[in-house]
Motif scaffolding. Sequence first.
Motif, mmCIF file in Angstrom:
data_model
loop_
_atom_site.group_PDB
_atom_site.id
_atom_site.type_symbol
_atom_site.label_atom_id
_atom_site.label_comp_id
_atom_site.label_asym_id
_atom_site.label_seq_id
_atom_site.Cartn_x
_atom_site.Cartn_y
_atom_site.Cartn_z
ATOM 1 N N LEU A 74 0.838 -1.196 0.000
ATOM 2 C CA LEU A 74 0.000 0.000 0.000
ATOM 3 C C LEU A 74 0.877 1.251 0.000
ATOM 4 O O LEU A 74 1.758 1.415 0.853
ATOM 5 C CB LEU A 74 -0.910 0.001 1.232
ATOM 6 C CG LEU A 74 -1.874 1.182 1.378
ATOM 7 C CD1 LEU A 74 -2.885 1.197 0.238
ATOM 8 C CD2 LEU A 74 -2.574 1.140 2.730
ATOM 9 N N GLN A 75 0.643 2.135 -0.954
ATOM 10 C CA GLN A 75 1.420 3.369 -1.095
ATOM 11 C C GLN A 75 0.456 4.551 -1.173
ATOM 12 O O GLN A 75 -0.171 4.776 -2.192
ATOM 13 C CB GLN A 75 2.281 3.321 -2.365
ATOM 14 C CG GLN A 75 3.325 2.228 -2.382
ATOM 15 C CD GLN A 75 4.467 2.525 -1.430
ATOM 16 O OE1 GLN A 75 4.919 3.667 -1.313
ATOM 17 N NE2 GLN A 75 4.947 1.495 -0.762
ATOM 18 N N MET A 76 0.346 5.300 -0.092
ATOM 19 C CA MET A 76 -0.567 6.442 -0.046
ATOM 20 C C MET A 76 0.246 7.727 0.042
ATOM 21 O O MET A 76 0.833 8.041 1.082
ATOM 22 C CB MET A 76 -1.502 6.323 1.163
ATOM 23 C CG MET A 76 -2.397 5.089 1.129
ATOM 24 S SD MET A 76 -3.510 5.067 -0.305
ATOM 25 C CE MET A 76 -4.520 6.476 0.075
ATOM 26 N N HIS A 77 0.300 8.468 -1.063
ATOM 27 C CA HIS A 77 0.995 9.750 -1.128
ATOM 28 C C HIS A 77 0.028 10.824 -1.608
ATOM 29 O O HIS A 77 -1.107 10.537 -1.991
ATOM 30 C CB HIS A 77 2.203 9.658 -2.060
ATOM 31 C CG HIS A 77 3.183 8.590 -1.668
ATOM 32 N ND1 HIS A 77 4.046 8.722 -0.596
ATOM 33 C CD2 HIS A 77 3.427 7.361 -2.196
ATOM 34 C CE1 HIS A 77 4.782 7.630 -0.489
ATOM 35 N NE2 HIS A 77 4.421 6.782 -1.438
ATOM 36 N N ARG A 78 0.519 12.057 -1.589
ATOM 37 C CA ARG A 78 -0.342 13.174 -1.983
ATOM 38 C C ARG A 78 -0.783 13.059 -3.436
ATOM 39 O O ARG A 78 -1.941 13.330 -3.775
ATOM 40 C CB ARG A 78 0.417 14.497 -1.755
ATOM 41 C CG ARG A 78 -0.316 15.750 -2.247
ATOM 42 C CD ARG A 78 -1.554 16.000 -1.434
ATOM 43 N NE ARG A 78 -2.256 17.188 -1.903
ATOM 44 C CZ ARG A 78 -3.146 17.207 -2.882
ATOM 45 N NH1 ARG A 78 -3.442 16.067 -3.508
ATOM 46 N NH2 ARG A 78 -3.756 18.312 -3.235
ATOM 47 N N TRP A 79 0.124 12.666 -4.320
ATOM 48 C CA TRP A 79 -0.170 12.665 -5.754
ATOM 49 C C TRP A 79 -0.232 11.258 -6.353
ATOM 50 O O TRP A 79 -0.384 11.127 -7.563
ATOM 51 C CB TRP A 79 0.878 13.500 -6.507
ATOM 52 C CG TRP A 79 0.992 14.878 -5.959
ATOM 53 C CD1 TRP A 79 2.020 15.384 -5.221
ATOM 54 C CD2 TRP A 79 0.033 15.941 -6.076
ATOM 55 N NE1 TRP A 79 1.771 16.679 -4.869
ATOM 56 C CE2 TRP A 79 0.557 17.058 -5.384
ATOM 57 C CE3 TRP A 79 -1.207 16.056 -6.698
ATOM 58 C CZ2 TRP A 79 -0.126 18.262 -5.306
ATOM 59 C CZ3 TRP A 79 -1.885 17.262 -6.610
ATOM 60 C CH2 TRP A 79 -1.350 18.342 -5.922
ATOM 61 N N SER A 80 -0.109 10.238 -5.556
ATOM 62 C CA SER A 80 -0.196 8.863 -6.067
ATOM 63 C C SER A 80 -0.730 7.949 -4.967
ATOM 64 O O SER A 80 -0.346 8.085 -3.795
ATOM 65 C CB SER A 80 1.173 8.367 -6.553
ATOM 66 O OG SER A 80 2.109 8.369 -5.494
ATOM 67 N N LYS A 81 -1.610 7.013 -5.363
ATOM 68 C CA LYS A 81 -2.231 6.071 -4.439
ATOM 69 C C LYS A 81 -2.061 4.660 -5.003
ATOM 70 O O LYS A 81 -2.705 4.284 -5.984
ATOM 71 C CB LYS A 81 -3.725 6.366 -4.270
ATOM 72 C CG LYS A 81 -4.094 7.848 -4.149
ATOM 73 C CD LYS A 81 -3.667 8.463 -2.852
ATOM 74 C CE LYS A 81 -4.147 9.912 -2.765
ATOM 75 N NZ LYS A 81 -3.713 10.573 -1.506
ATOM 76 N N GLY A 82 -1.166 3.872 -4.408
ATOM 77 C CA GLY A 82 -0.939 2.494 -4.831
ATOM 78 C C GLY A 82 -1.754 1.532 -3.981
ATOM 79 O O GLY A 82 -1.573 1.478 -2.757
ATOM 80 N N LEU A 83 -2.635 0.730 -4.626
ATOM 81 C CA LEU A 83 -3.600 -0.077 -3.879
ATOM 82 C C LEU A 83 -3.349 -1.581 -3.937
ATOM 83 O O LEU A 83 -4.120 -2.338 -3.343
ATOM 84 C CB LEU A 83 -5.023 0.206 -4.400
ATOM 85 C CG LEU A 83 -5.477 1.670 -4.372
ATOM 86 C CD1 LEU A 83 -6.920 1.777 -4.851
ATOM 87 C CD2 LEU A 83 -5.342 2.269 -2.977
ATOM 88 N N ASP A 84 -2.318 -2.034 -4.634
ATOM 89 C CA ASP A 84 -2.061 -3.478 -4.699
ATOM 90 C C ASP A 84 -1.327 -3.908 -3.429
ATOM 91 O O ASP A 84 -0.157 -3.569 -3.222
ATOM 92 C CB ASP A 84 -1.221 -3.811 -5.941
ATOM 93 C CG ASP A 84 -1.080 -5.317 -6.140
ATOM 94 O OD1 ASP A 84 -1.662 -6.079 -5.343
ATOM 95 O OD2 ASP A 84 -0.393 -5.725 -7.089
ATOM 96 N N SER A 85 -2.014 -4.654 -2.592
ATOM 97 C CA SER A 85 -1.417 -5.117 -1.332
ATOM 98 C C SER A 85 -1.323 -6.633 -1.271
ATOM 99 O O SER A 85 -1.349 -7.230 -0.199
ATOM 100 C CB SER A 85 -2.238 -4.584 -0.136
ATOM 101 O OG SER A 85 -3.624 -4.775 -0.336
#
Length: 504
Positions: free
Chosen positions: A462-473
């Motif tokens: 999980l990668q939650m940043h201001r300009w990118s959201k990665g949802l593959d966990s």
Amino acid sequence: MPPQQEMEGQDDSEGRERSLSEWRTKLQTSLPKRPDWPGAPRDLPHVSPGQPYTSHDAYQPPRTLRHGDYTKQSAPLIDQVSNRWRGTEKASTVYVSEPEDHELRFCDLEDEGSCPNTIRDLVRSRRLRRMLAVFLVAAVMLYYGWKWYLQPRLQEEWSFKQGFLPARSNGTYGIARAGDFEGTAIQWLDSSLIPGGEADREGKRRLVFVGDIHGCKKELLHLLEKVGFDVKTDHLIATGDTVSKGPDNVGVLDELIRLKADSVRGNHEDRLLEAAKTILGTNLSPQSVAATSQGYAKDATLLKQLKPKHVRYLRDMPLMLRIPALPHASTARHQHKDRVAEDVIVVHAGVVPHVPLEKQDPYFVMNMRSIDDRTHLPSALRETKRGKSRPWMEIWNWYNDRLFRGRSLKGFHLYTTAEYEDEQASESQGWLGSLWDGLFGKGKAKMTPQIVVYGHDSKAGLQMHRWSKGLDSGCVAGGKLTALVLDASGKTEVVQVGCKNYKA
């Protein structure tokens, strides 16, 4: 008392009185003359210049005070000041001449004002030691601030910008010319599904983004139940790789079709569609192609299970799904800085920054994981053999943060033919023509930051940043299935459920 003795006593007393009067007369004649100016003291003795002063000079015989008499006790203080000091020689007026052979005692240890003694006093001073300690601490903090914070940031800033410089052969991180893509490259979300849009004035709608499902239908249903999914007000958007690897791929596609969910094309859907060109409509069995490729055999097995509606759903998946900025989120952003108030791009793997969406390479949109710092080219690998790889989202976050802060993009590469022609035209017409176009002509389109929602990289998690959201966990490998819920005000919420390991 006998008369004779009485007469003798009277004679003695008269003699004593006569003696006292004589002494009083002599004493008064020796006293200084009374000053005749008003307010002058009457009881100060007269002292000649140079005459030593003794305590008996101030003695005055007792006398009876009369009304209106001027006394020392009743006089102003200024009139009580005497000038007796003028009769004595002051010690300060005596000058001692120095010998002609006097030498400077700059380093004389016996002289308190010499250099060694002065330095010694300074070293012993607590104030100086405190000042030196503060200076030393400040110097150490500045050094480590430069070494560990400022210098790395400057180097990182340069390494990011270096890929956009036009002087490099592969500037802009290997600008793509797009590629062959059979399908819809860019698709806008239906306006009726936008939270807070024209069809949702009350702002009750939500968007639910889900990471890589990989055929895990049971976990998908559990996740939708946990977020309280309502088909009337919620819309489901998958980030690709909805099938393969998992236990119920057909069931997942049925559920997505039932919910009228959107999904972008992932690398596994793309591989299935490529395999369908040779497998569907033939009599090939999975056993006959197993020797060619294990992945090809699995794809063939899955394709044999799919119905035409499933294949049609896969082919309708766009490469990129665009969502305009939510109307209510722009106003809520002033109070909540963490709200999503910009355009959202949904892709499976990633997007190369500063390259127009229509110029993005479809392969890297579905497979990219990193960008090489030296070759400035996207890669499907996390670490390339040559150069130094950097996760693509780091560059994307840096670039969009630069756009958001309004920082200059001067010197960055030009990408489209239209942009290049506009630049050449503005240079040829001179400053007067540029001023005219700026005042009355059509201005250039301003570039704005965008948020990317993606999947694909399960190892990164999980990668939650201001300009990118990665949802593959990593759901199919025993990780978690992740959902990102976005409401009409731009508020986001992350919801996860545990998954069984189907790869064991």
